[in-house]
Scaffold this active site. Structure first.
Site, PDB file in Angstrom:
ATOM      1  N   CYS A   1     -44.616  30.186 -51.695  1.00 28.22           N
ATOM      2  CA  CYS A   1     -44.982  28.774 -51.548  1.00 28.22           C
ATOM      3  C   CYS A   1     -43.730  27.929 -51.296  1.00 28.22           C
ATOM      4  O   CYS A   1     -43.740  27.007 -50.481  1.00 28.22           O
ATOM      5  CB  CYS A   1     -45.703  28.273 -52.798  1.00 28.22           C
ATOM      6  SG  CYS A   1     -47.303  29.059 -53.123  1.00 28.22           S
TER       7      CYS A   1
ATOM      8  N   ASP B   1     -65.832   5.368 -85.863  1.00 27.05           N
ATOM      9  CA  ASP B   1     -66.434   4.977 -84.597  1.00 27.05           C
ATOM     10  C   ASP B   1     -67.736   5.763 -84.465  1.00 27.05           C
ATOM     11  O   ASP B   1     -67.899   6.808 -85.101  1.00 27.05           O
ATOM     12  CB  ASP B   1     -65.475   5.297 -83.449  1.00 27.05           C
ATOM     13  CG  ASP B   1     -66.098   5.044 -82.092  1.00 27.05           C
ATOM     14  OD1 ASP B   1     -66.637   3.940 -81.889  1.00 27.05           O
ATOM     15  OD2 ASP B   1     -66.059   5.948 -81.249  1.00 27.05           O
TER      16      ASP B   1
ATOM     17  N   CYS C   1     -54.856  27.962 -43.249  1.00 31.26           N
ATOM     18  CA  CYS C   1     -54.412  29.165 -42.537  1.00 31.26           C
ATOM     19  C   CYS C   1     -54.104  28.850 -41.072  1.00 31.26           C
ATOM     20  O   CYS C   1     -53.091  29.304 -40.520  1.00 31.26           O
ATOM     21  CB  CYS C   1     -55.478  30.245 -42.650  1.00 31.26           C
ATOM     22  SG  CYS C   1     -55.027  31.804 -41.865  1.00 31.26           S
TER      23      CYS C   1
ATOM     24  N   ASP D   1     -60.637   2.601 -79.176  1.00 35.15           N
ATOM     25  CA  ASP D   1     -60.250   2.820 -80.571  1.00 35.15           C
ATOM     26  C   ASP D   1     -58.736   2.854 -80.757  1.00 35.15           C
ATOM     27  O   ASP D   1     -58.258   2.857 -81.890  1.00 35.15           O
ATOM     28  CB  ASP D   1     -60.830   4.155 -81.084  1.00 35.15           C
ATOM     29  CG  ASP D   1     -62.343   4.189 -81.025  1.00 35.15           C
ATOM     30  OD1 ASP D   1     -62.955   3.141 -81.298  1.00 35.15           O
ATOM     31  OD2 ASP D   1     -62.904   5.242 -80.691  1.00 35.15           O
TER      32      ASP D   1
ATOM     33  N   ASP E   1     -62.434   8.150 -81.142  1.00 33.47           N
ATOM     34  CA  ASP E   1     -62.150   9.053 -80.032  1.00 33.47           C
ATOM     35  C   ASP E   1     -61.938   8.356 -78.694  1.00 33.47           C
ATOM     36  O   ASP E   1     -61.608   9.004 -77.708  1.00 33.47           O
ATOM     37  CB  ASP E   1     -63.288  10.070 -79.867  1.00 33.47           C
ATOM     38  CG  ASP E   1     -64.502   9.459 -79.168  1.00 33.47           C
ATOM     39  OD1 ASP E   1     -64.804   8.270 -79.447  1.00 33.47           O
ATOM     40  OD2 ASP E   1     -65.119  10.142 -78.342  1.00 33.47           O
TER      41      ASP E   1
ATOM     42  N   CYS F   1     -45.730  30.626 -56.203  1.00 31.52           N
ATOM     43  CA  CYS F   1     -44.716  31.667 -56.190  1.00 31.52           C
ATOM     44  C   CYS F   1     -43.620  31.303 -55.190  1.00 31.52           C
ATOM     45  O   CYS F   1     -43.652  30.234 -54.563  1.00 31.52           O
ATOM     46  CB  CYS F   1     -45.332  33.014 -55.816  1.00 31.52           C
ATOM     47  SG  CYS F   1     -46.178  32.973 -54.207  1.00 31.52           S
TER      48      CYS F   1
END
Length: 839
Positions: free
Chosen positions: A115, A516, A50, A733, A729, A112
């Site tokens: 910006c 795994d 600001c 892997d 995962d 918006c």
């Protein structure tokens, strides 16, 4: 926006931030003088933004912000901005490294049009800025600047001052050549769809009687004008592919498509130009056919893009720069400029940029991306580290052993690429038939023409065209993709994302499933399961009330552990919060952390130590025999432990483990009952992996394997003729997921493993593996039924067409009817999961 802040009245119970309009917690408010008025902010970031806006005279930003919108607090700006000023870094994003340069920046924090106004006005006011333009929808900023007058780091810093974080962005690299090709394919498909909708009205008119009236020729010419651009633009890839196939003596799918569309179109042109009353035009058939095939091609192109994304995500794990000691100074250099045997500095929290050996410093390193092990590993002088892993709280100096493609991460990338290249495409029955089908089609059409040409040229042309239309491989082409499209949509509804649709055919023949451990069969996070003390204990499985002695100790321990970010500390804090312990009210002083050993400090006047048995011994604390026995027993079960000492005496042991998923034992039992072989493949210690396997009901265990060894295990099984599915995962892997006949990734896993897999379980529920297997079997059955429908259709209609009983008009009607039969049969797959709850 500011108007919202100024609306705050005395009746409001809480203040709103003057910048972002979010509520301000009473304990966190920040006050500043803005234009001689006292204003309140939710954080120092909003205050600084600001102030920067008002100092630049851009307070009009707040009036331009919509009244029904609120901003978020400013994001963190990128670290080490100076590296963006290096030409070696900029050359990846900047086309011309001259005095005048331009770059695209990806900007975080744009909300918006206000910006856009703020960014453009703020940057255009800077000396050296030629132009600054913001793309609101893409949240991208295009900046042109004089490099001798203003540095790129200053531009990014200025954006940070007004509340936005920006990083370089290359549109061509980000979208990629493959994406551009896919976009062109989408345009061709859309153009064909547009032509198809308009030709529908012409067809309705002709089929309703206009083909016998005075406007017959007019409708034919209108159809010609609609179909011709569609054939030339949307059909161009097929004609190009057909010509290429002919030149290379290879009969592919493009050739029958080109023949079917081309002959049908040419015959329609013949009828249009000559004005004959005998034949009909089939412009709608041409356009409909092209549209259907283009839809299938577009879905195939999307799958190719996903394969590229897997490798790109792996590359993103490699840091772009490294801090190197040169001439006695720390210098930030591009990673490709780092040489073997140089000394690299890795700060706390950074990704390690190279494979190297620690020559100074001590820390813990998160190697989960390589090993799958959730617990960070202690690294001291002489230990090896790998690129892409994450440094803990200590500072490390490394001697470079290898960088870029020669690192462990680089080897994983190569394995993924090699596996993608060597993984043979699934050959469905239709694909194997097509080359012979094309030859038979041409032979039958030619034979039909020669048979009738001596009798009547018009009849010969009509009969030959009917054969080409009827035998046009549209039904064959739909047999597999329609089944897969329906199955993929159904799977997505139930949390089974099929990234490569054809893999559903392969999944039905799987006879070996490899899992795994960490994050797949287990939850992937540490949890407290027991507390053992002299005279009392607490076990999670007992479901009994927590003894007061345990509550008191764990409250003090949590008060100390909150200053640590180690996974065991997070587990203890999570447990303490779930039990409602008031540990935050206690003060801990003298906190010390010894990476890889433990922590110590003073809580409520008592000296508290928490860590390994070695940590207690290092602090001259005698270990209790009973607790040593408990620790050994836990280790046999694959449960880790930490030891607690108070005022120089060991008083407790805490068991911490990565819990097994609730549905895992049932899944393993069902897979084994179906005759599947099941294997646990892990980078963990063998003892821990075997303990998990035993608790899951027993299975083969392959432990202490590196990423490339996981890939080799699957290769070995495939060489023995096994059909292998891999469920995992982690980054480690990724090569195995790609190498396997079917790769299945947990939705909670890393982006890399998800992008590398054929199937993703979005809800991370292991029971979805069973549902996916059922879906694959139903899909394969439907594909076979569809091919059967296509064969029966041709066996009936082709002889009728050769006998000139079926006209091109009837052929044009019967062909889509056979396609509708295939589509309807494929739609029956949707009944598979009745009674199962969607995700």
């Amino acid at each position: 926006m500011a108007a919202l802040s100024h609306i705050v009245t005395e009746s409001n119970s809480e203040r709103l931030c003057f910048h972002c309009s979010l509520p301000i917690p009473p304990a966190d408010e920040v006050i500043a003088e803005i234009e001689d008025e006292q204003q309140y902010f939710c954080c120092n970031g909003c205050k600084s933004v600001c102030e920067a806006i008002y100092q630049a005279g851009l307070e009009g930003f707040y009036q331009r912000t919509p009244e029904d919108a609120s901003l978020a607090p400013p994001p963190d700006i990128p670290k080490e901005l100076a590296l963006y000023d290096l030409d070696e870094v900029q050359e990846e994003f900047v086309g011309d490294l001259g005095e005048a340069r331009d770059i695209h920046l990806l900007v975080e924090g744009i909300h918006c049009a206000a910006c856009v106004w703020l960014i453009e006005h703020s940057l255009n006011a800077m000396p050296g800025i030629i132009e600054a333009r913001v793309n609101l929808s893409g949240k991208r900023l295009h900046v042109k600047w004089h490099n001798g007058q203003v540095a790129l780091s200053a531009i990014i810093s200025r954006l940070g001052q007004i509340g936005y974080a920006a990083v370089p962005y290359d549109p061509e690299v980000a979208e990629g050549k493959l994406k551009q090709q896919n976009r062109n394919l989408l345009y061709r498909m859309a153009f064909a769809g547009f032509g198809m909708m308009n030709l529908m009205w012409i067809s309705i008119a002709l089929y309703s009687g206009a083909d016998e009236g005075e406007f017959r020729g007019l409708f034919h010419w209108v159809g010609f004008m609609l179909a011709t651009p569609v054939l030339l633009y949307s059909g161009f890839p097929f004609f190009k592919g057909a010509w290429s196939g002919i030149k290379n003596f290879h009969l592919g799918m493009d050739l029958p498509i080109a023949i079917g569309a081309g002959i049908t179109y040419l015959y329609s042109v013949y009828v249009t130009v000559t004005g004959t009353q005998t034949g009909e035009v089939y412009y709608d058939t041409v356009v409909n056919f092209l549209f259907v095939i283009l839809v299938g091609r577009y879905l195939e192109a999307i799958s190719k893009r996903q394969a590229v994304a897997a490798t790109q995500r792996l590359l993103d794990l490699q840091p772009r720069v490294a801090t190197v000691f040169r001439d006695g100074e720390e210098k930030i250099v591009p990673i490709r400029a780092v040489a073997v045997d140089e000394v690299v500095l890795v700060k706390p929290g950074e990704r390690i940029p190279v494979d190297g050996t620690v020559i100074d410093g001590q820390s813990v390193v998160d190697e989960a991306m390589l090993t799958g092990e959730a617990v960070p590993v202690v690294k001291t002088a002489g230990d090896s580290v790998s690129a892409g892993t994450i440094n803990g709280h200590g500072m490390l100096q490394l001697k470079v052993v290898s960088s870029l493609k020669d690192t462990a991460l680089g080897r994983i990338i190569r394995l993924v690429e090699e596996a993608q290249a060597s993984k043979a495409p699934i050959q469905c029955v239709a694909d194997r038939i097509v080359p012979w089908f094309v030859l038979v089609t041409l032979g039958l059409a030619t034979g039909t023409f020669l048979w009738w040409v001596g009798t009547d040229l018009e009849v010969a042309l009509l009969a030959a065209t009917s054969v080409l239309i009827i035998t046009c491989p549209c039904t064959f082409g739909l047999a597999t993709p329609m089944s897969i499209a329906v199955a993929s949509g159904l799977g997505a509804k139930y949390g089974i994302l099929v990234r490569n649709g054809e893999v559903l055919e392969t999944l039905s023949s799987i006879d070996h499933v490899i899992f795994d451990k960490t994050g797949t069969l287990t939850e992937g996070k540490m949890s407290v399961v027991l507390v053992q003390m002299d005279g009392c204990e607490w076990h999670e499985s007992d479901g009994e009330a927590i003894p007061e002695e345990v509550q008191s100790l764990m409250t003090k321990l949590a008060a100390l552990e909150r200053y640590s970010e180690h996974p065991t500390a997070l587990a203890i804090l999570s447990w303490a919060e779930s039990q409602g312990l008031s540990f935050r009210s206690k003060t801990a002083t003298g906190f010390e952390n010894e990476p890889g050993f433990g922590i110590r400090g003073i809580v409520a006047g008592e000296s508290l130590l928490s860590g390994s048995s070695s940590w207690l011994q290092k602090n001259q604390i005698k270990l209790q025999v009973s607790l040593e026995q408990h620790a050994a027993a836990l280790d046999q079960r694959g449960i880790g432990s930490i030891r607690i000492a108070v005022d120089g005496k060991e008083v407790a042991l805490i068991g911490i483990e990565d819990r097994i998923r609730e549905e895992a034992p049932a899944l393993i039992r069902d897979l084994k009952a179906e005759g599947m072989e099941v294997t646990l493949l892990s980078g963990d210690r063998r003892q821990a992996a075997e303990a998990i396997a035993e608790r899951l009901g027993g299975m083969e265990v392959i432990a202490e394997v590196l990423p490339e060894e996981k890939d080799q295990v699957i290769q070995s099984l495939q060489a023995d003729g096994r059909k292998v599915a891999m469920v995992g995962d982690g980054v480690n892997d990724a090569p195995a997921l790609v190498r396997a006949d079917v790769g299945i990734a947990m939705g909670s896993g890393t982006d890399v493993s998800i992008a590398s897999a054929d199937i993703v379980l979005m809800s991370s529920e292991l029971e979805k593996v069973r549902l996916a297997a059922g879906l694959s079997r139903r899909t394969l059955k439907t594909i076979r039924q569809n091919i059967g429908i296509s064969i029966v259709y041709n066996l009936i209609m082709v002889p009728l067409a050769m006998a000139a009983i079926v006209t091109p008009l009837v052929a044009a009607i019967s062909m889509p009817l056979s396609s509708l039969a295939v589509i309807g049969n494929s739609a029956r797959i949707r009944t598979l999961f009745r009674g199962v709850k969607a995700r």
